[in-house]
Design an enzyme around this catalytic site. Structure first.
Site, mmCIF file in Angstrom:
data_model
loop_
_atom_site.group_PDB
_atom_site.id
_atom_site.type_symbol
_atom_site.label_atom_id
_atom_site.label_comp_id
_atom_site.label_asym_id
_atom_site.label_seq_id
_atom_site.Cartn_x
_atom_site.Cartn_y
_atom_site.Cartn_z
ATOM 1 N N LYS A 29 29.695 41.516 54.434
ATOM 2 C CA LYS A 29 28.850 40.577 54.562
ATOM 3 C C LYS A 29 27.187 39.807 54.702
ATOM 4 O O LYS A 29 26.350 39.848 54.446
ATOM 5 C CB LYS A 29 29.271 39.055 55.241
ATOM 6 C CG LYS A 29 30.955 38.615 54.532
ATOM 7 C CD LYS A 29 31.351 37.421 54.915
ATOM 8 C CE LYS A 29 32.327 36.778 54.635
ATOM 9 N NZ LYS A 29 32.950 36.127 56.100
ATOM 10 N N LYS B 192 37.939 39.783 42.232
ATOM 11 C CA LYS B 192 38.406 38.257 42.831
ATOM 12 C C LYS B 192 37.529 37.157 42.273
ATOM 13 O O LYS B 192 36.706 37.095 42.348
ATOM 14 C CB LYS B 192 38.719 38.493 44.531
ATOM 15 C CG LYS B 192 39.479 38.496 44.745
ATOM 16 C CD LYS B 192 39.933 37.987 46.521
ATOM 17 C CE LYS B 192 40.034 36.918 46.852
ATOM 18 N NZ LYS B 192 39.929 37.300 48.662
ATOM 19 N N LYS C 90 33.985 31.479 44.158
ATOM 20 C CA LYS C 90 33.684 30.067 43.601
ATOM 21 C C LYS C 90 32.154 30.848 43.701
ATOM 22 O O LYS C 90 31.146 29.703 43.073
ATOM 23 C CB LYS C 90 33.672 28.845 44.098
ATOM 24 C CG LYS C 90 33.458 29.167 45.893
ATOM 25 C CD LYS C 90 33.477 28.367 46.934
ATOM 26 C CE LYS C 90 32.110 27.946 47.623
ATOM 27 N NZ LYS C 90 30.971 26.831 47.507
#
Ligand code: TRP
Length: 334
Positions: A115, A197, A200
């Site tokens: 991240k 994966k 969204k």
């Protein structure tokens, strides 16, 4: 133990509308656990703040996820469904447990590294201490088991380490949680790139199928799914696109991959993709319908939230008070 049952805890971040990866990978599998376990499912809205969010969008997302829990079939009378931020004990315990967690441990978390790379302009302290808050979510309810995906395993390991450290100093305050290995949820990959994966935040919106997508949209997205230039429907690592479609089909039907190979033996990709699209669309209909009802019934949903927040607070505060006492904070005078 609560009501003679082991405690199960899980949560999803409040990040936008849920896709079939969330549904088939997690939510659908949660539905049958409430007979065996006392279940708590939070909407992790505090965790969602580690990335800059539009306030109205965050509020909508959190409510969306909470209603999706119910729409997917979690009975709110049997499962404690609530917003993490509505139970202040989470944030309170997080401060204390920050003082029992080493920076070195947090720096090693792969999700923190990922991240940080992705949001290089906003590497805030919350991103680093994210797993401590997650540990507190779990520990506050003395959870025995936590169903988590592979990407959260490391955080659960850390939770155990922190809890054991604390127990080592103060005695048995926390239950040491274990990963719940039940029927494995499907790991659903992107329809555009089956090595990634389903997500969204993918720029290609054809790669992700949302639980609330209508039938035509679902079918269209599956028609466009990337496969390979071969034409055989075989479950193999060499064919990640087809493998992903078979996994999705299995998740929606309960069939095993070998049965699917047989079912579509000699048939083409076009026919298979259409079948997957139609099957998934049909599987989502009841969830979509229930969701639409909940959207209309604000008072009912608000009532559930109120009741479950009180229930969650009761258990969370019990643990928090114990911890506060153990570490030497003053008793609260009522
Ligand atoms: N970090 C988890 C995720 O991104 C969400 C989460 C927050 C969670 N608190 C939790 C999962 C406690 C399990 C238990 O998926």
């Amino acid at each position: 133990m609560i009501n003679d049952k082991k405690v199960l805890y899980s949560a999803m971040q409040a990040t936008g509308v849920l896709h079939i990866g969330n549904y088939f990978g997690a939510l659908k599998n949660w539905v049958n656990l409430s007979d065996e376990f006392e279940c708590f499912y939070a909407v992790a809205d505090l965790h969602a703040l580690t990335i800059r969010r539009d306030p109205a969008e965050l509020r909508r997302s959190a409510r969306n996820v909470l209603m999706m829990y119910i729409a997917a079939g979690l009975d709110p009378e049997k499962n404690c469904i609530y917003y993490q931020s509505s139970v202040p004990a989470h944030a309170e315990l997080a401060w204390i447990m920050n003082c029992f967690t080493y920076i070195g441990e947090l720096n090693r978390m792969t999700q923190f590294k990922d991240k940080s790379a992705k949001h290089a302009d906003n590497i805030n302290a919350g991103l680093l201490t994210y797993p401590v808050l997650m540990a507190c979510d779990i520990l506050l309810y003395q959870a025995d088991v936590v169903p988590v995906g592979i990407d959260q395993k490391q955080h659960l390991e850390l939770t155990r380490d922190i809890a054991e450290r604390f127990n080592g100093i103060y005695g048995d305050v926390f239950t040491i949680p274990e990963a719940y290995i039940g029927k494995a949820g499907a790991r659903i990959m992107s329809l555009a790139d089956p090595t990634k994966k389903m997500s969204k935040s993918d720029e290609n919106q054809n790669s992700v199928v949302y639980v609330l997508d209508d039938k035509d949209t679902v079918i269209r997205k599956f028609k466009r799914a990337i496969t390979d230039s071969d034409s055989q429907i075989i479950y193999s690592e060499d064919k990640p696109g087809i493998m992903n479609l078979i996994d999705i089909y299995c998740a929606a039907t309960g069939k095993a991959p070998a049965d699917v190979e047989k079912e579509f033996d000699g048939k083409g990709y076009g026919e298979f993709k259409l079948a997957v699209g139609e099957t998934v669309a049909d599987a989502l209909v009841p969830v979509r319908e229930r969701y639409a009802q909940l959207e209309k019934d604000k008072a009912y949903v608000d009532g559930i939230i109120k009741e479950n927040t009180e229930k969650a607070s009761y258990f969370a505060n019990k643990t928090l008070r114990k911890v506060q006492k153990k570490v030497g904070l003053p008793e609260r005078i009522k």
